[in-house]
Design an enzyme around this catalytic site. Sequence first.
Site, PDB file in Angstrom:
ATOM      1  N   THR A  26      57.769 -45.639   1.800  1.00  0.00           N
ATOM      2  CA  THR A  26      57.558 -45.134   0.385  1.00  0.00           C
ATOM      3  C   THR A  26      57.894 -45.805  -0.590  1.00  0.00           C
ATOM      4  O   THR A  26      57.059 -46.323  -1.242  1.00  0.00           O
ATOM      5  CB  THR A  26      57.809 -43.261  -0.058  1.00  0.00           C
ATOM      6  OG1 THR A  26      56.432 -42.928   1.368  1.00  0.00           O
ATOM      7  CG2 THR A  26      56.859 -43.423  -0.837  1.00  0.00           C
ATOM      8  N   LYS A  42      47.829 -44.858   1.340  1.00  0.00           N
ATOM      9  CA  LYS A  42      47.963 -43.209   2.572  1.00  0.00           C
ATOM     10  C   LYS A  42      47.495 -43.015   2.897  1.00  0.00           C
ATOM     11  O   LYS A  42      46.721 -41.835   3.187  1.00  0.00           O
ATOM     12  CB  LYS A  42      49.505 -42.783   2.295  1.00  0.00           C
ATOM     13  CG  LYS A  42      49.640 -42.065   2.967  1.00  0.00           C
ATOM     14  CD  LYS A  42      51.592 -42.089   3.600  1.00  0.00           C
ATOM     15  CE  LYS A  42      52.207 -40.734   4.600  1.00  0.00           C
ATOM     16  NZ  LYS A  42      53.458 -41.647   5.273  1.00  0.00           N
ATOM     17  N   GLU A 109      50.630 -47.678   3.548  1.00  0.00           N
ATOM     18  CA  GLU A 109      51.679 -47.039   4.694  1.00  0.00           C
ATOM     19  C   GLU A 109      51.177 -46.417   5.774  1.00  0.00           C
ATOM     20  O   GLU A 109      50.744 -44.722   4.750  1.00  0.00           O
ATOM     21  CB  GLU A 109      53.010 -46.229   3.292  1.00  0.00           C
ATOM     22  CG  GLU A 109      53.852 -45.885   4.296  1.00  0.00           C
ATOM     23  CD  GLU A 109      54.363 -44.824   3.267  1.00  0.00           C
ATOM     24  OE1 GLU A 109      54.201 -44.728   1.710  1.00  0.00           O
ATOM     25  OE2 GLU A 109      55.502 -43.772   3.841  1.00  0.00           O
ATOM     26  N   GLY A 110      51.648 -46.703   6.493  1.00  0.00           N
ATOM     27  CA  GLY A 110      52.145 -45.430   7.657  1.00  0.00           C
ATOM     28  C   GLY A 110      52.386 -44.124   7.579  1.00  0.00           C
ATOM     29  O   GLY A 110      53.341 -44.290   6.956  1.00  0.00           O
ATOM     30  N   ALA A 111      52.291 -43.084   8.361  1.00  0.00           N
ATOM     31  CA  ALA A 111      53.165 -41.852   9.105  1.00  0.00           C
ATOM     32  C   ALA A 111      54.138 -42.838  10.195  1.00  0.00           C
ATOM     33  O   ALA A 111      53.709 -42.966  10.992  1.00  0.00           O
ATOM     34  CB  ALA A 111      51.995 -41.270   9.146  1.00  0.00           C
ATOM     35  N   GLY A 112      55.972 -42.115   9.708  1.00  0.00           N
ATOM     36  CA  GLY A 112      56.741 -42.252  10.582  1.00  0.00           C
ATOM     37  C   GLY A 112      56.624 -43.352  10.826  1.00  0.00           C
ATOM     38  O   GLY A 112      56.269 -44.836  10.394  1.00  0.00           O
TER      39      GLY A 112
HETATM   40  N1  ATP Z   1      66.896 -47.999  -0.766  1.00  0.00           N
HETATM   41  C1  ATP Z   1      66.826 -46.484  -1.360  1.00  0.00           C
HETATM   42  N2  ATP Z   1      68.171 -46.081  -2.065  1.00  0.00           N
HETATM   43  C2  ATP Z   1      68.087 -44.744  -2.878  1.00  0.00           C
HETATM   44  N3  ATP Z   1      67.085 -43.618  -2.280  1.00  0.00           N
HETATM   45  C3  ATP Z   1      66.190 -43.883  -0.764  1.00  0.00           C
HETATM   46  C4  ATP Z   1      65.930 -45.343  -0.576  1.00  0.00           C
HETATM   47  N4  ATP Z   1      65.480 -45.447  -0.063  1.00  0.00           N
HETATM   48  C5  ATP Z   1      64.691 -44.318   0.718  1.00  0.00           C
HETATM   49  N5  ATP Z   1      65.528 -43.277  -0.087  1.00  0.00           N
HETATM   50  C6  ATP Z   1      65.070 -41.580  -0.090  1.00  0.00           C
HETATM   51  O1  ATP Z   1      65.609 -41.605   1.023  1.00  0.00           O
HETATM   52  C7  ATP Z   1      63.949 -40.708   1.840  1.00  0.00           C
HETATM   53  C8  ATP Z   1      63.642 -40.953   2.559  1.00  0.00           C
HETATM   54  O2  ATP Z   1      62.692 -42.156   1.993  1.00  0.00           O
HETATM   55  P1  ATP Z   1      61.122 -42.422   1.853  1.00  0.00           P
HETATM   56  O3  ATP Z   1      60.827 -41.380   2.092  1.00  0.00           O
HETATM   57  O4  ATP Z   1      60.315 -44.142   1.352  1.00  0.00           O
HETATM   58  O5  ATP Z   1      60.734 -42.788   3.463  1.00  0.00           O
HETATM   59  P2  ATP Z   1      59.543 -42.673   4.598  1.00  0.00           P
HETATM   60  O6  ATP Z   1      60.087 -43.741   5.791  1.00  0.00           O
HETATM   61  O7  ATP Z   1      58.379 -43.124   3.714  1.00  0.00           O
HETATM   62  O8  ATP Z   1      59.251 -42.086   5.467  1.00  0.00           O
HETATM   63  P3  ATP Z   1      58.008 -40.834   5.813  1.00  0.00           P
HETATM   64  O9  ATP Z   1      57.914 -41.173   7.256  1.00  0.00           O
HETATM   65  O10 ATP Z   1      58.334 -39.179   5.017  1.00  0.00           O
HETATM   66  O11 ATP Z   1      56.775 -41.603   4.434  1.00  0.00           O
HETATM   67  C9  ATP Z   1      63.889 -39.849   0.102  1.00  0.00           C
HETATM   68  O12 ATP Z   1      64.117 -39.289  -0.392  1.00  0.00           O
HETATM   69  C10 ATP Z   1      63.855 -41.389  -0.513  1.00  0.00           C
HETATM   70  O13 ATP Z   1      63.976 -41.538  -2.170  1.00  0.00           O
HETATM   71 MG    MG Z   2      56.742 -42.033   3.065  1.00  0.00          MG
END
Ligand code: ATP
Ligand code: MG
Length: 218
Positions: A26, A42, A109-112
């Site tokens: 995300t 999404k 954006e995919g899930a997981g």
């Molecule tokens: N580069 C970064 N710097 C600071 N925080 C980050 C960074 N990347 C991710 N995070 C934090 O880590 C957590 C997970 O990130 P994110 O939500 O982007 O993962 P995701 O892969 O999209 O998860 P999901 O599978 O639920 O969609 C969030 O709280 C996000 O704010």
């Molecule tokens: Mg996400």
Amino acid sequence: MSNSLQIIHASGSIFVTGTDTDIGKTVISAALTLALDGSYWKPVQAGLEGGGDSAAVQRMTALPNFRIHRPAYELRIPRSPHEAAHREGVRITLSDFILPKERRFLVVEGAGGALVPMNDESLMADLMAHLGLPVLLVARSGLGTINHTLLSIEALRQRGLELLGVVMNGAPDAANRQAIEHYGKVRVIAEVPVLASLSPQSISALAKRLRQALDALE
Ligand SMILES: Nc1ncnc2c1ncn2[C@@H]1O[C@H](COP(=O)(O)OP(=O)(O)OP(=O)(O)O)[C@@H](O)[C@H]1O
Ligand SMILES: [Mg+2]
């Protein structure tokens, strides 16, 4: 213009997947949406606390609502889409996923990760194929990433998906980057450090860096 950049522009959309859940898809999708002056979608959201990823992207980018498209499926339960859907009495059907009409570039954006199930037959990778999008893979930078990233790359390629490259998220690790590029025969497009805050300012700064990284691709 580079191959990857040509593919990105020609397709008009990319699918952002990850080696895991919570890997940074995300955050990177938000910055990429700004970098490409695009819109965000999404398609399937499982877990609606805090408004899900669409709301997170809105908070991080301050984009107007019309540039954040509504998911095709919104499931309350924060589980794999197939399981959340099953528990909520919903059946996810691939043909329900239609790319939003959009003249801007679209970041999907995919899930997981790539092999997360959608229903009894289909996985997230099947949704990527159904939508016909090239794929960007988000991976962690630290220990464990080589195995997870190579497994994901193999799964994507086996299904004939076009892999544009990898974005590594977290404290930069040159040896892991090199291993992923060497064994995965893939380009690491960018390394995104841990950001102190996820404000529109810091995401906008990250977007500029991603844009430069994309422009510098050969
Ligand atoms: N580069 C970064 N710097 C600071 N925080 C980050 C960074 N990347 C991710 N995070 C934090 O880590 C957590 C997970 O990130 P994110 O939500 O982007 O993962 P995701 O892969 O999209 O998860 P999901 O599978 O639920 O969609 C969030 O709280 C996000 O704010
Ligand atoms: Mg996400």
